[in-house]
Design a protein around this motif. Structure first.
Motif, short mmCIF file in Angstrom:
data_model
loop_
_atom_site.label_atom_id
_atom_site.label_comp_id
_atom_site.label_asym_id
_atom_site.label_seq_id
_atom_site.Cartn_x
_atom_site.Cartn_y
_atom_site.Cartn_z
N UNK A 188 0.83 -1.20 0.00
CA UNK A 188 0.00 0.00 0.00
C UNK A 188 0.87 1.25 0.00
N UNK A 189 0.23 2.39 -0.09
CA UNK A 189 0.94 3.66 0.11
C UNK A 189 1.01 3.97 1.60
N UNK A 190 2.14 4.53 2.02
CA UNK A 190 2.39 4.74 3.44
C UNK A 190 2.98 6.14 3.64
N UNK A 191 3.03 6.55 4.91
CA UNK A 191 3.61 7.84 5.28
C UNK A 191 4.96 7.61 5.94
N UNK A 192 5.95 8.38 5.53
CA UNK A 192 7.31 8.27 6.05
C UNK A 192 7.88 9.67 6.22
N UNK B 245 20.18 4.91 9.93
CA UNK B 245 20.01 4.86 8.47
C UNK B 245 19.29 3.59 8.03
N UNK B 246 19.40 2.50 8.82
CA UNK B 246 18.77 1.24 8.44
C UNK B 246 17.46 1.01 9.18
N UNK B 247 16.85 2.08 9.70
CA UNK B 247 15.60 1.96 10.45
C UNK B 247 14.62 3.00 9.94
N UNK B 248 13.35 2.60 9.79
CA UNK B 248 12.33 3.53 9.34
C UNK B 248 11.04 3.27 10.10
N UNK B 249 10.37 4.34 10.45
CA UNK B 249 9.02 4.27 11.01
C UNK B 249 8.04 4.53 9.87
N UNK B 250 7.09 3.63 9.71
CA UNK B 250 6.14 3.69 8.60
C UNK B 250 4.73 3.92 9.14
N UNK B 251 4.11 4.99 8.67
CA UNK B 251 2.75 5.30 9.08
C UNK B 251 1.73 4.67 8.15
N UNK B 252 0.84 3.86 8.72
CA UNK B 252 -0.18 3.15 7.95
C UNK B 252 -1.43 4.02 7.86
N UNK B 253 -1.40 5.06 7.04
CA UNK B 253 -2.48 6.04 7.03
C UNK B 253 -3.74 5.51 6.35
N UNK B 254 -3.63 4.44 5.53
CA UNK B 254 -4.83 3.88 4.88
C UNK B 254 -5.45 2.74 5.67
N UNK B 255 -4.73 2.18 6.62
CA UNK B 255 -5.20 1.02 7.37
C UNK B 255 -4.98 -0.31 6.68
N UNK B 256 -4.38 -0.31 5.49
CA UNK B 256 -4.20 -1.56 4.74
C UNK B 256 -3.25 -2.51 5.44
#
Length: 576
Positions: A451-455, A520-531
């Protein structure tokens, strides 16, 4: 892309600059692997061939970083309708979901897409393309393959020797791996001694491609007309393709008879004599799969490994699946991060699915090209009755009959026993999260959704793969996966270049970005669509190991991250 030189050593020699060879070269180039791509012809093929592009292939194109140059040559949401001799729709394929980030089906112009792939190689100085180089010999040792290439001008067929009057030379190239992507007449497959199992139906088809589409309707019509089965396809750039089945008493050179071709086209267009023809060509469908895809350091992919009938549009797509599966494994080997046995998993994972796609395509062809009028009448009646049942109609419309790749052997960890190398299709463990789950289908061995996500750092949503990066990822719901790995395993994951992802609802993203150590090897991903939440809600797992080809290698509860990773290293034959 580097200019051709006299360099005689390379990580990978790819034979054949068709879509599979070009895809593999782009992926390997992105992974930093040196490549020589040898092509017997003097240039890329410039006439239309494949016309159907799946969402899985689009995802591979995304991994290649070539979405923007490819997109203008595609039509999304390509609807396929099967119609009978009277034009009545028997069934339609119109999938509306986008689980992998793109429309499920696209029409496309293959020569232009191939050209975009080729031009994409300009980004890599360590990738060289050599035209008019035909493979004529292979010799394998413990750690290298020596290839002999005949160098010299030849016609665009590329399968015969140099043009008369020329003086060819030979060139020897030493490579760690050789991948034959040179099509159905593959020298590499013959060198392997592989048997091409399957059949080539005797029916012949006349293809007619025209410019300035005189019909203009979008989509695909598969004409299950017992008088003469046909195909009519609307393509990008105002191109229309027709395919007509030839009867046994009609010669193959009928394609050169204007009156005959105009007669075939008369029911489809008001004036067939004024069409602007790109090409007319007769071909025979093939449904064959090699009984092995690999021996030692020599491998085959695409049409060299399997020939698909055109009915499901899977020739191009199956070849790109091969390249996507193979590229990261070869890159892993060139980095010294696994043993040579890793290549066994390419054969184990890809050959079974290729055969399933061949079988489905053959079945679809038999459905469409039925010429017995009585049998066709029964077929039409049954299809119409079944189409009145909503569940059955949806089954065909959403293409759930298409076998999606599910790997049960390979670089996998069983979801129940955590044993390496195999994966059961069901999660059956005696734990409350499993017992209370409504869906215990295992995600191991299938593709992860996109899905599309927020970063952080991006103004708007991006596709998940762009957030995870091009290599391995460990993604945990609501958690930092680094906190669940033993210290020595965390170090090993970093040696392998893995990326860590904490997936949270968009409301939790600011908290997670502040709570967990940035790296650099870590990311928080926001699931704004709920998918992504729905994906984790639907399965009794919370942490997944995602391979570079976006298949799930392991899926466990967070506390099991370390034992699952140890098993994954065993499945990978890691030598770190």
């Amino acid at each position: 892309m580097a200019e051709e030189s006299n360099r005689e050593e390379v990580d990978v020699l790819i034979v054949g600059a068709g879509p599979v060879g070009l895809t593999l070269a782009n992926l390997l180039g992105g992974y930093g692997v040196s490549v020589l791509l040898a092509e017997a012809r003097s240039d890329l093929i410039d006439y239309p061939r494949g016309v159907g592009l799946d969402d899985e292939s689009y995802r591979t194109i995304q991994a290649m970083g070539l979405i923007e140059p490819v997109r203008p040559h595609t039509n999304p949401n390509h609807i396929v309708k099967i119609v009978n001799g009277k034009g009545r729709v028997l069934t339609a394929n119109n999938p509306t979901s986008e689980p992998f980030g793109f429309a499920r089906k696209h029409g496309f112009i293959q020569p232009l897409v191939d050209r975009a792939f080729f031009e994409g190689l300009d980004r890599y100085e360590h990738v060289t393309v050599a035209f008019e180089h035909m493979l004529i010999g292979l010799e394998e040792s413990d750690d290298l393959v020596t290839a002999t290439l005949e160098v010299g001008p030849r016609d665009m067929d590329g399968t015969t020797g140099p043009l008369p009057g020329t003086s060819p030379t030979t060139r020897q190239v030493c490579a760690k791996f050789v991948v034959g992507c040179e099509g159905g007449r593959s020298f590499t497959r013959k060198w392997l001694g592989a048997t091409f199992v399957g059949e080539s139906p005797s029916t012949r088809w006349l293809v007619v491609d025209v410019e300035n589409d005189p019909v203009g309707t979008p989509g695909v019509y598969l004409g299950a007309d017992p008088k003469r089965p046909y195909v009519s396809i609307g393509l990008p750039h105002a191109v229309r393709r027709w395919e007509f089945m030839l009867h046994e008493d009609e010669p193959s050179d009928a394609s050169e008879d204007d009156a005959f071709v105009h007669g075939l086209l008369t029911p489809h267009v008001p004036d067939p004599t004024s069409l602007q023809v790109i090409r007319r060509r007769v071909f025979t469908h093939h449904g064959r799969v090699a009984d092995t895809f690999r021996s030692g350091r020599v491998i085959i992919a695409g049409d060299a490994a399997h020939l698909m009938p055109v009915w499901m549009g899977q020739g191009f797509n199956s070849g790109l699946r091969d390249a996507t599966n193979l590229a990261w494994k070869i890159a892993t080997l060139t980095r010294g991060q696994a043993g040579l046995d890793l290549l066994d998993t390419y054969d184990a994972e890809r050959r079974e699915h290729a055969k399933a796609m061949v079988d489905l395509s053959m079945t679809m062809g038999n459905f469409i090209k039925q010429q017995d009028k009585r049998v066709a009448l029964v077929r039409d009646s049954v299809s119409t009755a079944l189409g009145a049942v909503p569940q059955i109609k949806s089954y065909f419309s959403e293409m759930r009959f298409k076998p999606m790749p599910r790997y049960t052997r390979g670089v996998l960890v069983d979801p129940n026993t955590l044993a390496p190398g195999r994966a059961a299709a069901k999660i059956t463990r005696d734990l409350i999260p499993v017992a209370t789950a409504e869906n215990c289908d295992s995600p191991v061995g299938v593709q992860f959704i996109q899905p599309r996500v927020s970063v952080a750092g991006h103004d708007g949503p991006i596709l998940l793969d762009d957030a995870l990066g091009p290599w391995w990822a460990i993604a945990a719901w609501g958690n930092d996966p680094r906190r669940h790995l033993a210290p020595e395993l965390l170090d090993k994951a970093r040696e392998l270049g893995m990326r860590f992802a904490c997936i949270v609802p968009e409301t939790q993203r600011p908290w997670a970005e502040a709570a967990y150590e940035a790296a650099d090897d870590f990311v928080v991903i926001g699931d704004h669509t709920g998918a992504l939440k729905r994906w984790y809600d639907d399965r009794p797992v919370s942490l997944v190991f995602i391979r570079p080809d976006r298949f799930v290698a392991a899926a466990v509860l967070a506390q099991e991250a370390s034992p699952a990773f140890r098993s994954l290293l065993a499945a990978l034959s890691s030598t770190i």
